[in-house]
Design a protein around this motif. Structure first.
Motif, PDB file in Angstrom:
ATOM      1  N   TYR A  62      34.784  52.667  56.220  1.00  0.00           N
ATOM      2  CA  TYR A  62      35.537  51.463  55.849  1.00  0.00           C
ATOM      3  C   TYR A  62      36.599  51.797  54.809  1.00  0.00           C
ATOM      4  O   TYR A  62      36.355  52.624  53.921  1.00  0.00           O
ATOM      5  N   ILE A  63      37.725  51.120  54.905  1.00  0.00           N
ATOM      6  CA  ILE A  63      38.754  51.225  53.867  1.00  0.00           C
ATOM      7  C   ILE A  63      38.795  49.866  53.173  1.00  0.00           C
ATOM      8  O   ILE A  63      39.254  48.869  53.750  1.00  0.00           O
ATOM      9  N   ASP A  64      38.240  49.797  51.985  1.00  0.00           N
ATOM     10  CA  ASP A  64      38.136  48.494  51.315  1.00  0.00           C
ATOM     11  C   ASP A  64      38.256  48.583  49.791  1.00  0.00           C
ATOM     12  O   ASP A  64      38.503  47.584  49.131  1.00  0.00           O
ATOM     13  N   HIS A  65      38.096  49.759  49.214  1.00  0.00           N
ATOM     14  CA  HIS A  65      38.098  49.874  47.749  1.00  0.00           C
ATOM     15  C   HIS A  65      39.493  50.178  47.198  1.00  0.00           C
ATOM     16  O   HIS A  65      40.024  49.449  46.380  1.00  0.00           O
ATOM     17  N   ASN A  66      40.055  51.299  47.654  1.00  0.00           N
ATOM     18  CA  ASN A  66      41.336  51.778  47.099  1.00  0.00           C
ATOM     19  C   ASN A  66      42.519  51.197  47.859  1.00  0.00           C
ATOM     20  O   ASN A  66      43.316  51.932  48.435  1.00  0.00           O
ATOM     21  N   THR A  67      42.615  49.885  47.850  1.00  0.00           N
ATOM     22  CA  THR A  67      43.643  49.275  48.693  1.00  0.00           C
ATOM     23  C   THR A  67      44.920  48.919  47.933  1.00  0.00           C
ATOM     24  O   THR A  67      45.892  48.504  48.538  1.00  0.00           O
ATOM     25  N   SER A 355      41.276  40.912  52.063  1.00  0.00           N
ATOM     26  CA  SER A 355      39.828  41.076  52.260  1.00  0.00           C
ATOM     27  C   SER A 355      39.438  42.493  51.859  1.00  0.00           C
ATOM     28  O   SER A 355      39.451  43.408  52.682  1.00  0.00           O
ATOM     29  N   ALA A 356      39.085  42.654  50.604  1.00  0.00           N
ATOM     30  CA  ALA A 356      38.748  43.974  50.073  1.00  0.00           C
ATOM     31  C   ALA A 356      37.991  43.776  48.757  1.00  0.00           C
ATOM     32  O   ALA A 356      37.800  42.645  48.311  1.00  0.00           O
ATOM     33  N   CYS A 357      37.571  44.883  48.143  1.00  0.00           N
ATOM     34  CA  CYS A 357      36.821  44.792  46.886  1.00  0.00           C
ATOM     35  C   CYS A 357      37.686  44.241  45.752  1.00  0.00           C
ATOM     36  O   CYS A 357      37.235  43.469  44.906  1.00  0.00           O
ATOM     37  N   GLY A 358      38.935  44.702  45.701  1.00  0.00           N
ATOM     38  CA  GLY A 358      39.896  44.195  44.724  1.00  0.00           C
ATOM     39  C   GLY A 358      39.385  44.210  43.298  1.00  0.00           C
ATOM     40  O   GLY A 358      38.922  45.243  42.800  1.00  0.00           O
ATOM     41  N   PRO A 359      39.442  43.046  42.623  1.00  0.00           N
ATOM     42  CA  PRO A 359      39.123  43.010  41.193  1.00  0.00           C
ATOM     43  C   PRO A 359      37.697  43.413  40.850  1.00  0.00           C
ATOM     44  O   PRO A 359      37.413  43.761  39.704  1.00  0.00           O
ATOM     45  N   CYS A 360      36.788  43.402  41.835  1.00  0.00           N
ATOM     46  CA  CYS A 360      35.399  43.770  41.547  1.00  0.00           C
ATOM     47  C   CYS A 360      35.330  45.191  41.013  1.00  0.00           C
ATOM     48  O   CYS A 360      34.475  45.531  40.206  1.00  0.00           O
ATOM     49  N   GLY A 362      38.043  46.613  39.598  1.00  0.00           N
ATOM     50  CA  GLY A 362      39.178  46.776  38.688  1.00  0.00           C
ATOM     51  C   GLY A 362      40.482  47.088  39.384  1.00  0.00           C
ATOM     52  O   GLY A 362      41.412  47.611  38.783  1.00  0.00           O
ATOM     53  N   MET A 363      40.567  46.777  40.687  1.00  0.00           N
ATOM     54  CA  MET A 363      41.824  46.968  41.440  1.00  0.00           C
ATOM     55  C   MET A 363      42.652  45.697  41.281  1.00  0.00           C
ATOM     56  O   MET A 363      42.743  44.874  42.179  1.00  0.00           O
ATOM     57  N   GLY A 364      43.242  45.523  40.113  1.00  0.00           N
ATOM     58  CA  GLY A 364      44.046  44.337  39.864  1.00  0.00           C
ATOM     59  C   GLY A 364      43.235  43.209  39.264  1.00  0.00           C
ATOM     60  O   GLY A 364      42.008  43.291  39.146  1.00  0.00           O
ATOM     61  N   GLN A 365      43.963  42.155  38.842  1.00  0.00           N
ATOM     62  CA  GLN A 365      43.359  40.933  38.264  1.00  0.00           C
ATOM     63  C   GLN A 365      42.540  41.204  37.007  1.00  0.00           C
ATOM     64  O   GLN A 365      41.553  40.507  36.743  1.00  0.00           O
ATOM     65  N   SER A 385      36.251  45.529  34.411  1.00  0.00           N
ATOM     66  CA  SER A 385      37.320  44.642  34.881  1.00  0.00           C
ATOM     67  C   SER A 385      38.705  45.213  34.601  1.00  0.00           C
ATOM     68  O   SER A 385      39.697  44.713  35.097  1.00  0.00           O
ATOM     69  N   GLY A 386      38.757  46.256  33.767  1.00  0.00           N
ATOM     70  CA  GLY A 386      40.055  46.816  33.390  1.00  0.00           C
ATOM     71  C   GLY A 386      40.510  46.331  32.024  1.00  0.00           C
ATOM     72  O   GLY A 386      41.474  46.836  31.460  1.00  0.00           O
ATOM     73  N   THR A 387      39.823  45.326  31.454  1.00  0.00           N
ATOM     74  CA  THR A 387      40.147  44.837  30.105  1.00  0.00           C
ATOM     75  C   THR A 387      38.898  45.044  29.257  1.00  0.00           C
ATOM     76  O   THR A 387      37.877  44.389  29.479  1.00  0.00           O
ATOM     77  N   LYS A 388      38.996  45.968  28.308  1.00  0.00           N
ATOM     78  CA  LYS A 388      37.787  46.385  27.595  1.00  0.00           C
ATOM     79  C   LYS A 388      37.115  45.239  26.845  1.00  0.00           C
ATOM     80  O   LYS A 388      35.890  45.121  26.815  1.00  0.00           O
TER      81      LYS A 388
END
Ligand code: MIC
Ligand code: SF4
Length: 643
Positions: A62-67, A355-360, A362-365, A385-388
Motif C-alpha cells: 500500500y502507498i498511504d504514509h509518505n504521500t 485518503s491516507a495516513c496524513g496528519p496521523c 505528522g504528514m501535514g496539519q 503531530s509535528g508540534t512539540k
C-alpha cells in the motif's frame, strides 16, 4: 478442554514449536501487507533474499504514509515499490486508494487466515476474525519468501462484552476503556479475544476500530469471532465466499478475563501524551480547542464518516477551530461523494484530505504552538503531530465532530436522540487502483525503478566476543519508536536512506545523540520499562545499528521493537535487578566478556561498570533461533548462513 479462537487459528498454522504459552512458536503466514514508509526497506530485504516470486496466498503493498511529496524522494520510493511488486508477485495499491488497514479489511482480509504487516496496526484484520500481527519489515520479507514467522505463544485474554453502546457512545470508547484499565503495556505477550453477547451489537468497522487500537496495549493482536455480522460485511463487499464462521469453544479456557458492559460506557478521551491516559469527556470538561482531525486507520470507515457528516450537516465549524477529515479509502470517499455526505462536510467548512495516513504520522496539519488538537487517531505521543508543545487528545468521531462545531470539547451524548446509522447492503466495489503483478513467466521484462534516495541498508557484522562500550544515552520508561526514530513530513522521506535518517535518531529526546554515538564508535543505550512501544518501524533498530549501538539494556521491551533489534543484530538485554538501572549513568563505560558464549548458552550476561567499579547481571531471555541470529549479526546474515 475447549480452545480459544486464537489457539484454533494459531495451531492450524503452527509449523514449529509447541503451543506452550511463553515459548517461541513458528507460524505459516497466509497474507502480508506493507506500507510505503516501511515498505522500501522490506522490499530491499526481500530482493536481498533472492526469492523470485512471493509465496504467500496474497501479498499487498500500500502507498498511504509518505504521500506528501515535497521532494523527489517519496515519489521515487513509490515507483520503486510499484516496480518490485509487479515483478515479484505483489498486488500494488496505488496512492489514493486508501489506508492499508482500511483497504485490506474491505477488500482482502479473510477470517481464519494469518496476516503479518510491516505496520503495528495490522491487527485491524482481527475485526473479521484474522490473526493479524504487526511486524518489522524484515520479518514480512521473510514471510513473503515463504519463511516462517516467529512469535511468543501468547496468553489469551477474554474481553467479555455485554450490553449495548448508548447512543453517540462509540467503538473508540470501548478501546479507550480497555486502555484505561490495562495500560500501554497491559497487552504484552497476550492476544485480546472479544466474546460475549455484546459482540453481536458491533458492526465490522466498529470491531476493527477496537482491534486496531489494541496495538496501543502492546498486545500481540486482538480478534473478534467471525459471525453473521462478518458474513453481512463480506457479502456487502461482494466476497461472501471468503466467509467462514469462527468462534472460541464454549468451554475455552482463558488466561485472564476482563468484563465490559457496553451499556455503562461513556465518551472518553486519551489525554497527552499517552493513549492510556484516559479520562471521561465530562471529567475533562469544556476545554477550548484549536484543531480537530478525523480519520486514520482507527476511525475512517464509511460508518464513522456518515456519523460525522450527519453531525456537521447544515452547521459551520467554529471560527477558532480548523477541522480536517481524511476518509480511509477510495471506497469510503466515493460513497460519501455519491450519497451527498461529502457535500455536508465541505459545506460545514471541513478541509478534506486525501485518503491516507496524513496528519496521523505528522504528514501535514501540525497544530499551532501549544495548540489543543482532538483527533480520532490512535497515538498522541509527544511531538508526533509535528508540534512539540501541542496537546493531542484522542477521541471518537462523534466527540470530534460535535466539538469542532462548538469550539470546545463536548460530550456527544448532549445531542440527544441518535438516528440509526445502517451500513449499506452493497459497498461500491472498484479495485481499479490495485495493480496486479505481471505473470511469473514475464517477470524478467520488469525493470526495477530505483531513485537516488534509495541507499543500501547497513550491514551488521557477526557478534564480537567482548564488548567494551560507553552508555551513549540513558532514557526513562515507555520510550516510543516516535522518540527513537521520529517520523513526520520532514524525516519520513529519508526512510530509504539509513545514514541520513540516523541523523534524527532520538531527536525529540536529545539531539546530540547521533553525533555522540558516532564519535563513540560502539555504544550501549539504557532504558526503562516498555522500551520501543508503538510503531513497527525497523528504522528504530537500523538507525542505532548504523550509529554503532551494540546493546540496548532496559527494564523491559515492547514486542515488535525487540524483534527488530534482534533482526538487526543488536542485543536486547534486561536488568536482572531493576535497581541496577539507577546505578548507571550516561557516559559510563561498560564491559562484557564472553558475549558469544553466553548469548549461545546462558540466560544472563555479566556486565562490569568500569567507570563506577561494580558488576551486575542482565537477562537475555531468548529462543535458540534468536541467539543464533544475534551471533550471526542479524536476520539477513542468519538467513544467508542457513540457506
Ligand atoms: C505509526 O502509526 O506509527 C506508523 C507510521 O504507521 C508505523 C509504521 C511506520 O513507522 O512506518 C506503525 O504503526 O508501525
Ligand atoms: Fe497510518 Fe496512523 Fe494508521 Fe499508522 S496509525 S497506519 S500512520 S493511519
Amino acid at each position: 478442554m475447549g480452545l480459544t479462537l486464537t489457539e484454533k487459528i494459531l495451531s492450524q498454522h503452527l509449523v514449529s514449536g509447541k503451543m506452550i504459552k511463553g515459548s517461541e512458536i513458528g507460524i505459516k503466514i497466509d497474507q502480508t501487507l506493507t506500507q510505503d514508509a516501511t515498505g522500501t526497506m522490506a522490499y530491499l530485504e526481500f530482493e536481498a533474499m533472492g526469492v523470485p516470486r512471493v509465496k504467500t496466498e496474497k501479498s499487498v503493498a500500500y502507498i498511504d504514509h509518505n504521500t506528501l511529496q515535497s521532494g523527489f524522494e517519496n515519489a521515487d520510493d513509490h515507483r520503486f515499490i510499484g516496480s518490485i511488486c509487479k515483478k515479484h508477485g505483489v498486488y500494488f495499491s496505488r496512492p489514493g486508494n486508501g489506508i492499508c488497514h482500511q483497504v485490506h479489511l474491505e477488500r482482502f482480509g479473510k477470517p481464519g487466515k494469518t496476516l503479518i504487516g510491516s505496520d503495528s496496526h495490522t491487527p485491524t484484520g482481527g475485526g473479521i476474525g484474522m490473526i493479524a500481527i504487526g511486524a518489522g519489515g524484515m520479518d514480512v520479507a521473510v514471510a513473503m519468501g515463504g519463511g516462517t514467522y516467529y512469535i511468543t505463544c501468547p496468553k489469551v485474554v477474554k474481553i467479555n462484552l455485554t450490553g449495548k453502546l448508548s447512543p453517540w457512545v462509540s467503538a473508540k470508547d470501548v478501546i479507550l476503556e480497555v486502555l484505561k484499565r490495562l495500560s500501554v503495556k497491559g497487552g504484552v505477550g497476550k492476544v485480546m479475544e472479544y466474546t460475549g453477547e455484546g459482540v453481536k451489537t458491533l458492526s465490522v468497522p466498529e470491531r476493527a476500530t477496537i482491534t486496531n487500537m489494541g496495538a496501543e496495549l502492546g498486545a500481540t493482536t486482538s480478534i473478534f469471532p467471525s459471525d453473521e455480522v462478518t458474513r453481512e460485511f463480506l457479502k456487502a463487499q461482494k466476497r461472501e465466499e471468503d466467509f467462514v464462521p469462527l468462534s472460541a469453544d464454549s468451554d475455552a479456557v482463558y488466561d485472564e478475563v476482563v468484563e465490559i458492559n457496553l451499556s455503562e460506557l461513556v465518551p472518553l478521551a486519551a489525554c497527552p501524551h499517552s493513549p492510556d491516559n484516559v479520562k471521561s469527556v465530562d471529567e475533562i470538561g469544556k476545554m477550548k480547542i484549536d484543531q480537530v482531525l478525523i480519520g486514520s486507520c482507527t476511525n475512517s470507515s464509511l460508518l464513522d464518516m456518515l456519523k460525522v457528516a450527519h453531525i456537521l450537516k447544515g452547521k459551520t465549524v467554529h471560527p477558532d477551530v480548523s477541522l480536517a477529515i481524511a476518509p480511509g479509502s477510495k471506497q469510503v470517499l466515493t460513497m460519501l461523494a455519491q450519497n451527498g455526505a461529502l457535500s455536508d462536510m465541505i459545506a460545514a467548512g471541513a478541509r478534506i484530505l486525501e485518503s491516507a495516513c496524513g496528519p496521523c504520522i505528522g504528514m501535514g496539519q501540525s497544530p499551532n504552538s501549544g495548540g489543543i488538537s482532538l483527533r480520532t487517531f490512535n497515538r498522541n505521543f509527544e511531538g508526533r503531530s509535528g508540534t512539540k508543545d501541542a496537546k493531542i487528545y484522542l477521541v471518537s468521531p462523534e466527540t470530534a465532530a460535535i466539538s469542532a462545531l462548538n469550539g470546545y470539547l463536548t460530550n456527544p451524548c448532549d445531542m440527544g436522540d441518535m438516528p440509526e446509522f445502517i451500513l449499506p447492503d452493497e459497498f461500491l466495489i472498484n479495485d481499479n487502483m490495485v495493480e496486479a503483478p505481471i505473470d511469473a513467466d514475464k517477470m524478467d521484462s520488469v525493470e526495477i525503478l530505483r531513485g537516488p534516495n534509495i541507499k543500501p541498508f547497513p550491514v551488521s557484522k557477526p557478534m564480537e566476543n567482548e564488548i567494551t562500550a560507553g552508555v551513549s544515552l540513558k532514557v526513562g520508561d515507555n520510550i516510543t519508536t516516535d522518540h527513537i526514530m521520529p517520523a513526520g513530513a520532514k524525516i519520513l522521506p529519508l526512510r530509504s536512506n539509513i545514514p541520513k535518517i540516523s541523523e534524527h535518531c532520538f531527536e525529540v529526546v536529545d539531539e546530540t545523540f547521533p553525533k555522540r554515538a558516532l564519535e563513540m564508535g560502539k555504544s550501549i543505550i539504557v532504558g526503562g520499562v516498555n522500551y520501543g512501544q508503538g510503531s513497527s518501524r525497523e528504522h528504530a533498530a537500523l538507525a542505532p545499528l548504523y550509529l554503532g549501538v551494540k546493546m540496548v539494556l532496559t527494564k523491559s521491551f515492547a514486542r515488535i521493537h525487540m524483534a527488530n533489534l534482534i533482526n538487526a543484530g543488536i542485543i536486547p538485554a534486561t536488568f536482572k535487578n531493576e535497581a541496577d538501572y539507577d546505578r548507571i549513568s550516561a557516559g559510563d563505560m561498560l564491559e562484557i566478556k564472553g558475549v558469544c558464549d553466553r548469548v549461545k548458552n546462558a540466560d544472563t550476561l555479566v556486565i562490569k561498570n568500569v567507570t563506577k567499579g561494580f558488576e551486575f547481571e542482565a537477562q537475555i531471555n531468548l529462543s535458540e533461533r534468536q541467539r543464533d541470529m544475534l551471533i550471526a549479526g542479524g536476520l539477513l546474515n542468519y538467513t544467508k548462513n542457513n540457506g
